[in-house]
Design an enzyme around this catalytic site. Sequence first.
Site, PDB file in Angstrom:
ATOM      1  N   ARG A  26       0.841  -1.210   0.000  1.00  0.00           N
ATOM      2  CA  ARG A  26       0.000   0.000   0.000  1.00  0.00           C
ATOM      3  C   ARG A  26       0.874   1.258   0.000  1.00  0.00           C
ATOM      4  O   ARG A  26       0.962   1.966  -1.001  1.00  0.00           O
ATOM      5  CB  ARG A  26      -0.951  -0.030   1.221  1.00  0.00           C
ATOM      6  CG  ARG A  26      -2.081   0.982   1.165  1.00  0.00           C
ATOM      7  CD  ARG A  26      -1.699   2.389   1.538  1.00  0.00           C
ATOM      8  NE  ARG A  26      -1.104   2.491   2.874  1.00  0.00           N
ATOM      9  CZ  ARG A  26      -0.555   3.598   3.342  1.00  0.00           C
ATOM     10  NH1 ARG A  26      -0.504   4.694   2.600  1.00  0.00           N
ATOM     11  NH2 ARG A  26      -0.007   3.629   4.548  1.00  0.00           N
ATOM     12  N   HIS A 220       9.097   7.046   7.840  1.00  0.00           N
ATOM     13  CA  HIS A 220       9.682   7.131   6.496  1.00  0.00           C
ATOM     14  C   HIS A 220      11.155   7.506   6.671  1.00  0.00           C
ATOM     15  O   HIS A 220      11.548   8.066   7.692  1.00  0.00           O
ATOM     16  CB  HIS A 220       8.910   8.147   5.650  1.00  0.00           C
ATOM     17  CG  HIS A 220       7.568   7.631   5.214  1.00  0.00           C
ATOM     18  ND1 HIS A 220       7.299   7.220   3.929  1.00  0.00           N
ATOM     19  CD2 HIS A 220       6.429   7.406   5.916  1.00  0.00           C
ATOM     20  CE1 HIS A 220       6.049   6.796   3.849  1.00  0.00           C
ATOM     21  NE2 HIS A 220       5.486   6.899   5.044  1.00  0.00           N
ATOM     22  N   CYS A 251       4.737   9.277  -0.164  1.00  0.00           N
ATOM     23  CA  CYS A 251       3.326   9.634  -0.010  1.00  0.00           C
ATOM     24  C   CYS A 251       2.986  10.614  -1.105  1.00  0.00           C
ATOM     25  O   CYS A 251       3.688  11.613  -1.283  1.00  0.00           O
ATOM     26  CB  CYS A 251       3.044  10.243   1.364  1.00  0.00           C
ATOM     27  SG  CYS A 251       1.330  10.793   1.522  1.00  0.00           S
ATOM     28  N   ASN A 260       9.091   4.075   3.286  1.00  0.00           N
ATOM     29  CA  ASN A 260       9.141   3.671   4.685  1.00  0.00           C
ATOM     30  C   ASN A 260      10.474   2.994   4.936  1.00  0.00           C
ATOM     31  O   ASN A 260      11.122   2.502   4.017  1.00  0.00           O
ATOM     32  CB  ASN A 260       8.042   2.637   4.983  1.00  0.00           C
ATOM     33  CG  ASN A 260       6.668   3.196   4.755  1.00  0.00           C
ATOM     34  OD1 ASN A 260       6.187   3.220   3.641  1.00  0.00           O
ATOM     35  ND2 ASN A 260       6.041   3.646   5.815  1.00  0.00           N
TER      36      ASN A 260
HETATM   37  P1  HMG Z   1     -13.112  14.552  -2.294  1.00  0.00           P
HETATM   38  O1  HMG Z   1     -12.830  15.013  -3.691  1.00  0.00           O
HETATM   39  O2  HMG Z   1     -13.224  15.575  -1.227  1.00  0.00           O
HETATM   40  O3  HMG Z   1     -14.369  13.621  -2.164  1.00  0.00           O
HETATM   41  O4  HMG Z   1     -11.974  13.502  -1.903  1.00  0.00           O
HETATM   42  P2  HMG Z   1     -15.707  13.491  -2.929  1.00  0.00           P
HETATM   43  O5  HMG Z   1     -16.628  12.797  -2.003  1.00  0.00           O
HETATM   44  O6  HMG Z   1     -16.114  14.818  -3.508  1.00  0.00           O
HETATM   45  O7  HMG Z   1     -15.351  12.491  -4.139  1.00  0.00           O
HETATM   46  C1  HMG Z   1     -14.499  12.843  -5.200  1.00  0.00           C
HETATM   47  C2  HMG Z   1     -14.459  11.689  -6.195  1.00  0.00           C
HETATM   48  O8  HMG Z   1     -13.905  10.527  -5.582  1.00  0.00           O
HETATM   49  C3  HMG Z   1     -15.856  11.285  -6.665  1.00  0.00           C
HETATM   50  O9  HMG Z   1     -15.687  10.711  -7.961  1.00  0.00           O
HETATM   51  C4  HMG Z   1     -16.211  10.191  -5.697  1.00  0.00           C
HETATM   52  O10 HMG Z   1     -17.157   9.307  -6.226  1.00  0.00           O
HETATM   53  C5  HMG Z   1     -14.890   9.485  -5.524  1.00  0.00           C
HETATM   54  P3  HMG Z   1     -16.000  11.551  -9.293  1.00  0.00           P
HETATM   55  O11 HMG Z   1     -17.459  11.897  -9.207  1.00  0.00           O
HETATM   56  O12 HMG Z   1     -15.141  12.802  -9.236  1.00  0.00           O
HETATM   57  O13 HMG Z   1     -15.636  10.626 -10.381  1.00  0.00           O
HETATM   58  N1  HMG Z   1     -14.712   8.825  -4.231  1.00  0.00           N
HETATM   59  C6  HMG Z   1     -14.253   7.565  -4.115  1.00  0.00           C
HETATM   60  N2  HMG Z   1     -13.884   6.650  -5.025  1.00  0.00           N
HETATM   61  C7  HMG Z   1     -13.465   5.468  -4.560  1.00  0.00           C
HETATM   62  N3  HMG Z   1     -13.369   5.161  -3.244  1.00  0.00           N
HETATM   63  C8  HMG Z   1     -13.725   6.064  -2.314  1.00  0.00           C
HETATM   64  C9  HMG Z   1     -14.200   7.327  -2.744  1.00  0.00           C
HETATM   65  N4  HMG Z   1     -14.606   8.418  -2.088  1.00  0.00           N
HETATM   66  C10 HMG Z   1     -14.925   9.317  -3.021  1.00  0.00           C
HETATM   67  N5  HMG Z   1     -13.617   5.754  -1.029  1.00  0.00           N
HETATM   68  C11 HMG Z   1     -11.229  11.608  -0.638  1.00  0.00           C
HETATM   69  C12 HMG Z   1     -11.952  12.945  -0.602  1.00  0.00           C
HETATM   70  C13 HMG Z   1     -10.978  11.219   0.790  1.00  0.00           C
HETATM   71  C14 HMG Z   1     -12.106  10.602  -1.339  1.00  0.00           C
HETATM   72  C15 HMG Z   1      -9.907  11.789  -1.430  1.00  0.00           C
HETATM   73  O14 HMG Z   1      -9.234  12.883  -0.895  1.00  0.00           O
HETATM   74  C16 HMG Z   1      -9.019  10.598  -1.346  1.00  0.00           C
HETATM   75  O15 HMG Z   1      -9.351   9.536  -1.868  1.00  0.00           O
HETATM   76  N6  HMG Z   1      -7.840  10.717  -0.686  1.00  0.00           N
HETATM   77  C17 HMG Z   1      -6.950   9.592  -0.489  1.00  0.00           C
HETATM   78  C18 HMG Z   1      -5.556  10.068  -0.340  1.00  0.00           C
HETATM   79  C19 HMG Z   1      -4.628   8.900  -0.068  1.00  0.00           C
HETATM   80  O16 HMG Z   1      -4.952   7.751  -0.243  1.00  0.00           O
HETATM   81  N7  HMG Z   1      -3.396   9.244   0.389  1.00  0.00           N
HETATM   82  C20 HMG Z   1      -2.384   8.267   0.670  1.00  0.00           C
HETATM   83  C21 HMG Z   1      -2.651   7.510   1.927  1.00  0.00           C
HETATM   84  S1  HMG Z   1      -2.246   8.408   3.430  1.00  0.00           S
HETATM   85  C22 HMG Z   1      -0.563   8.093   3.663  1.00  0.00           C
HETATM   86  O17 HMG Z   1       0.084   7.596   2.777  1.00  0.00           O
HETATM   87  C23 HMG Z   1       0.029   8.371   5.011  1.00  0.00           C
HETATM   88  C24 HMG Z   1       0.266   7.095   5.825  1.00  0.00           C
HETATM   89  O18 HMG Z   1       1.120   6.194   5.155  1.00  0.00           O
HETATM   90  C25 HMG Z   1       0.870   7.443   7.194  1.00  0.00           C
HETATM   91  C26 HMG Z   1       2.082   8.365   7.101  1.00  0.00           C
HETATM   92  O19 HMG Z   1       3.078   8.018   6.428  1.00  0.00           O
HETATM   93  O20 HMG Z   1       2.003   9.405   7.728  1.00  0.00           O
HETATM   94  C27 HMG Z   1      -1.066   6.364   6.092  1.00  0.00           C
HETATM   95 MG    MG Z   2       3.322   6.330   5.193  1.00  0.00          MG
END
Ligand code: HMG
Ligand code: MG
Length: 313
Positions: A26, A220, A251, A260
């Site tokens: 992931r 990381h 990220c 990481n």
């Molecule tokens: P948004 O644009 O505010 O949400 O995004 P929305 O509700 O307006 O939806 C936008 C579009 O996404 C729409 O599609 C929704 O249907 C779709 P469109 O009409 O434009 O075609 N949508 C989805 N599709 C699939 N699955 C879903 C979903 N939800 C909405 N669940 C949202 C808000 C949270 C969805 C967006 O910002 C997002 O997906 N963000 C994810 C970011 C991410 O994954 N980042 C990496 C992980 S975090 C990380 O790496 C840190 C970590 O490792 C720890 C660390 O290192 O600190 C964990």
């Molecule tokens: Mg991370």
Amino acid sequence: MASSSAAARPAGVYPTKVRIVEVGPRDGLQNESAEFSTQTRIELVRRLLDCGLKAVEAGSFVSPRWVPKMADTGILLEHFDRSDRDHLAVLVPNLRGLEAAIESGATEIAVFGAASETFSAKNINCSIAESLERFRPVCSRALAEGLRVRGYVSCVLGCPYEGDVDPDRVADVSEQLIKMGCYEVSLGDTIGTGTPLKAVALIRRVTEVVPVTQLAVHFHDTYGQALVNIFAALGEGISVIDSSVAGLGGCPYAPGAAGNVATEDVIYMLDGMGIQHGIDFDRLLDTAGFILNALDKQPVSRVSTARLAKAKS
Ligand code: HMG
Ligand code: MG
């Protein structure tokens, strides 16, 4: 075993056993620029399970527009039977993601928040307070469905947009995640700027409100501090470590963040300290080789680099 110096383990508070949470499929692959197939992801997860890993973060149910590389997480999960899926977790940002996770047979989800407002906005498009309100129904529904729920707090030791992050903010978000039913909170040094004494101070602050047994660390390695930070965290009684095979990752919403800490580097250190982890080191190195080969990349992990050099000599 990577080393036979177990007898030299310093007396003290180091745990005798740790749980490794492998996040390569992931956190590693979500940001990978090379192309790879769903089959490669499935094979990676399969191999990681075969190494003895009991916790593998396999993917995420997020917007494919935000993180395209995780779009096939549902297909991936469906390739594993229930006993394997018991060891897999997926990231979920909202109820929509939770529904998709349930449909694909997930047994564990992780909600992911942050201790920095700007990072929260860039990563999940809402404020910290809004994110917590969004997670609350996700946690309740997941728990009602019998899923385990883990929580993340990002930017615990620095934010790419805001710089220093207040440990009180980290403690507050962590406490709220635990209160909404997360069995554990992983403290994410998203951009790898943390150093050991800061990590210790942070852990001491967070353990005022969350028991150390419910905390994990997620470093990381951008500035090469991850392993020494983990060593410091172990000294504070932390016994859950997130890591990524071959040191894959970054990220998408943290510019400049490196992968990481490499799982094989962590395992080498744990073996040297006589700390149990249940992972087959040789298989893990082969798995690192498998994914590096599939991505046509050179290792960033010191242990994998040393192994390659030894093989060539
Ligand atoms: P948004 O644009 O505010 O949400 O995004 P929305 O509700 O307006 O939806 C936008 C579009 O996404 C729409 O599609 C929704 O249907 C779709 P469109 O009409 O434009 O075609 N949508 C989805 N599709 C699939 N699955 C879903 C979903 N939800 C909405 N669940 C949202 C808000 C949270 C969805 C967006 O910002 C997002 O997906 N963000 C994810 C970011 C991410 O994954 N980042 C990496 C992980 S975090 C990380 O790496 C840190 C970590 O490792 C720890 C660390 O290192 O600190 C964990
Ligand atoms: Mg991370």
